[in-house]
Design a protein around this motif. Structure first.
Motif, PDB file in Angstrom:
ATOM      1  N   ARG A  32       0.808  -1.216   0.000  1.00  0.00           N
ATOM      2  CA  ARG A  32       0.000   0.000   0.000  1.00  0.00           C
ATOM      3  C   ARG A  32       0.844   1.270   0.000  1.00  0.00           C
ATOM      4  N   THR A  33       2.076   1.161   0.481  1.00  0.00           N
ATOM      5  CA  THR A  33       2.961   2.327   0.549  1.00  0.00           C
ATOM      6  C   THR A  33       4.382   1.932   0.150  1.00  0.00           C
ATOM      7  N   GLN A  34       5.189   2.930  -0.158  1.00  0.00           N
ATOM      8  CA  GLN A  34       6.604   2.691  -0.444  1.00  0.00           C
ATOM      9  C   GLN A  34       7.303   2.089   0.766  1.00  0.00           C
ATOM     10  N   ASP A  35       6.989   2.612   1.937  1.00  0.00           N
ATOM     11  CA  ASP A  35       7.632   2.123   3.156  1.00  0.00           C
ATOM     12  C   ASP A  35       7.368   0.637   3.359  1.00  0.00           C
ATOM     13  N   GLU A  36       6.138   0.227   3.165  1.00  0.00           N
ATOM     14  CA  GLU A  36       5.793  -1.180   3.321  1.00  0.00           C
ATOM     15  C   GLU A  36       6.537  -2.038   2.295  1.00  0.00           C
ATOM     16  N   LEU A  37       6.612  -1.570   1.074  1.00  0.00           N
ATOM     17  CA  LEU A  37       7.272  -2.322   0.007  1.00  0.00           C
ATOM     18  C   LEU A  37       8.750  -2.531   0.303  1.00  0.00           C
ATOM     19  N   VAL A  38       9.478  -1.446   0.588  1.00  0.00           N
ATOM     20  CA  VAL A  38      10.930  -1.578   0.783  1.00  0.00           C
ATOM     21  C   VAL A  38      11.248  -2.380   2.040  1.00  0.00           C
ATOM     22  N   ARG A  39      10.435  -2.226   3.082  1.00  0.00           N
ATOM     23  CA  ARG A  39      10.673  -2.962   4.321  1.00  0.00           C
ATOM     24  C   ARG A  39      10.501  -4.461   4.112  1.00  0.00           C
ATOM     25  N   GLU A  40       9.392  -4.850   3.514  1.00  0.00           N
ATOM     26  CA  GLU A  40       9.098  -6.269   3.336  1.00  0.00           C
ATOM     27  C   GLU A  40      10.060  -6.919   2.345  1.00  0.00           C
ATOM     28  N   ILE A 166      11.228  -4.206  -7.908  1.00  0.00           N
ATOM     29  CA  ILE A 166      10.744  -3.161  -6.993  1.00  0.00           C
ATOM     30  C   ILE A 166      10.916  -1.769  -7.600  1.00  0.00           C
ATOM     31  N   SER A 167      11.825  -1.628  -8.562  1.00  0.00           N
ATOM     32  CA  SER A 167      11.969  -0.340  -9.251  1.00  0.00           C
ATOM     33  C   SER A 167      10.694   0.009 -10.008  1.00  0.00           C
ATOM     34  N   VAL A 168      10.118  -1.003 -10.659  1.00  0.00           N
ATOM     35  CA  VAL A 168       8.863  -0.787 -11.391  1.00  0.00           C
ATOM     36  C   VAL A 168       7.758  -0.382 -10.420  1.00  0.00           C
ATOM     37  N   ALA A 169       7.688  -1.074  -9.275  1.00  0.00           N
ATOM     38  CA  ALA A 169       6.667  -0.748  -8.282  1.00  0.00           C
ATOM     39  C   ALA A 169       6.863   0.652  -7.719  1.00  0.00           C
ATOM     40  N   LEU A 170       8.108   1.016  -7.441  1.00  0.00           N
ATOM     41  CA  LEU A 170       8.387   2.353  -6.911  1.00  0.00           C
ATOM     42  C   LEU A 170       8.065   3.437  -7.939  1.00  0.00           C
ATOM     43  N   GLU A 171       8.321   3.140  -9.205  1.00  0.00           N
ATOM     44  CA  GLU A 171       7.977   4.097 -10.253  1.00  0.00           C
ATOM     45  C   GLU A 171       6.463   4.273 -10.336  1.00  0.00           C
ATOM     46  N   ASN A 172       5.725   3.190 -10.145  1.00  0.00           N
ATOM     47  CA  ASN A 172       4.259   3.290 -10.143  1.00  0.00           C
ATOM     48  C   ASN A 172       3.770   4.153  -8.981  1.00  0.00           C
ATOM     49  N   PHE A 173       4.394   3.970  -7.798  1.00  0.00           N
ATOM     50  CA  PHE A 173       4.061   4.832  -6.668  1.00  0.00           C
ATOM     51  C   PHE A 173       4.331   6.298  -7.010  1.00  0.00           C
ATOM     52  N   HIS A 174       5.454   6.544  -7.674  1.00  0.00           N
ATOM     53  CA  HIS A 174       5.838   7.907  -8.059  1.00  0.00           C
ATOM     54  C   HIS A 174       4.812   8.511  -9.019  1.00  0.00           C
ATOM     55  N   LEU A 175       4.374   7.713  -9.998  1.00  0.00           N
ATOM     56  CA  LEU A 175       3.390   8.204 -10.971  1.00  0.00           C
ATOM     57  C   LEU A 175       2.043   8.468 -10.305  1.00  0.00           C
ATOM     58  N   LEU A 176       1.646   7.577  -9.398  1.00  0.00           N
ATOM     59  CA  LEU A 176       0.372   7.776  -8.692  1.00  0.00           C
ATOM     60  C   LEU A 176       0.412   9.039  -7.843  1.00  0.00           C
ATOM     61  N   GLU A 177       1.554   9.278  -7.189  1.00  0.00           N
ATOM     62  CA  GLU A 177       1.685  10.486  -6.376  1.00  0.00           C
ATOM     63  C   GLU A 177       1.619  11.732  -7.247  1.00  0.00           C
ATOM     64  N   SER A 178       2.236  11.673  -8.432  1.00  0.00           N
ATOM     65  CA  SER A 178       2.179  12.811  -9.355  1.00  0.00           C
ATOM     66  C   SER A 178       0.748  13.073  -9.805  1.00  0.00           C
ATOM     67  N   LEU A 179       0.016  11.991 -10.083  1.00  0.00           N
ATOM     68  CA  LEU A 179      -1.382  12.139 -10.502  1.00  0.00           C
ATOM     69  C   LEU A 179      -2.234  12.722  -9.378  1.00  0.00           C
ATOM     70  N   ARG A 180      -1.971  12.287  -8.134  1.00  0.00           N
ATOM     71  CA  ARG A 180      -2.719  12.822  -6.997  1.00  0.00           C
ATOM     72  C   ARG A 180      -2.475  14.322  -6.856  1.00  0.00           C
ATOM     73  N   LYS A 181      -1.218  14.721  -6.998  1.00  0.00           N
ATOM     74  CA  LYS A 181      -0.882  16.148  -6.881  1.00  0.00           C
ATOM     75  C   LYS A 181      -1.566  16.959  -7.981  1.00  0.00           C
ATOM     76  N   LYS A 182      -1.574  16.416  -9.212  1.00  0.00           N
ATOM     77  CA  LYS A 182      -2.232  17.114 -10.311  1.00  0.00           C
ATOM     78  C   LYS A 182      -3.736  17.196 -10.064  1.00  0.00           C
ATOM     79  N   ALA A 183      -4.302  16.120  -9.520  1.00  0.00           N
ATOM     80  CA  ALA A 183      -5.735  16.116  -9.223  1.00  0.00           C
ATOM     81  C   ALA A 183      -6.062  17.144  -8.148  1.00  0.00           C
ATOM     82  N   ASP A 184      -5.179  17.265  -7.146  1.00  0.00           N
ATOM     83  CA  ASP A 184      -5.389  18.256  -6.077  1.00  0.00           C
ATOM     84  C   ASP A 184      -5.344  19.676  -6.639  1.00  0.00           C
ATOM     85  N   VAL A 185      -4.402  19.910  -7.573  1.00  0.00           N
ATOM     86  CA  VAL A 185      -4.279  21.238  -8.189  1.00  0.00           C
ATOM     87  C   VAL A 185      -5.531  21.558  -9.003  1.00  0.00           C
TER      88      VAL A 185
END
Length: 207
Positions: A32-40, A166-185
């Motif tokens: 669900r989060t980057q932190d969870e992914l890298v830890r596990e 995990i690079s692919v997964a982290l990139e997906n997290f990055h893209l989702l965060e960018s989309l959220r920021k654009k949606a907020d704007v």
């Protein structure tokens, strides 16, 4: 070792690696989060490789250095202090060249021997870049095998594969965060337009 046992052991090791990669892929989808992914992922990797120490470093583009996102076997104080410039040390070398690295004996390594420290108890380590489309995300490090043996090419290949997943997964997290920021704007802009429209309507009604 009995020659008849070697194929069975090799098969068990191969199956173990497949199982690990399967679990990493599942985590890449389910986390669900980057932190969870890298830890596990780091916990699973260290357990499979029988290592005591590992870390996942992220690249801070603004500050242009690597920092520890999650570490195992490192004191929190040390992890918080670590800042590595691109090109410096082992992680910096991997980040600069975007290539995985196997060091069998760091104390006698012509390139990295001078940076040996007590954390490298067994003299052997492996490291792989986290990268997508030539964009550096960070570095994955593993060292200090519990049985005192050195890492091998198979270990490095496995770590590089995990790093790619995990690079692919982290990139997906990055893209989702960018989309959220654009949606907020866009939402904020829409609310402003609605407010302006109401203000204009109120003004016209008063006139």
């Amino acid at each position: 070792m009995d020659k008849r046992k070697r194929p069975a052991r090799a098969q068990d090791e191969f199956q173990g690696r497949l199982d690990l990669l399967s679990r990493v892929i599942d985590l890449s989808v389910a986390a669900r989060t980057q932190d969870e992914l890298v830890r596990e992922v780091l916990e699973l990797t260290l357990h499979h490789l029988g290592a005591r120490v590992g870390s996942i470093l992220f690249y801070d583009e603004a500050q242009q250095h690597l920092y520890v996102k999650y570490g195992k076997g490192l004191s929190s104080e040390l992890a918080d202090r670590i800042r590595i410039k691109i090109g410096d040390g082992i992680s910096g070398w991997v980040a600069q060249r975007l290539e995985p690295l196997l060091v069998e004996d760091i104390e006698n390594d012509p390139v990295f021997g001078r940076i040996s420290n007590p954390k490298y108890e067994t003299s052997s380590l492996i490291s792989a870049p986290l990268v997508t489309k030539d964009r550096l995300i960070g570095v994955l490090n593993v060292n200090n095998k519990k049985d005192g043996t050195s890492f091998g090419e198979d270990d490095l290949s496995l770590l590089a594969t995990i790093a790619r997943e995990i690079s692919v997964a982290l990139e997906n997290f990055h893209l989702l965060e960018s989309l959220r920021k654009k949606a907020d704007v866009l939402e904020a802009a829409n609310e402003q337009l609605v407010t302006m429209g109401k203000t204009r309507a109120d003004f016209l009604s008063r006139v």
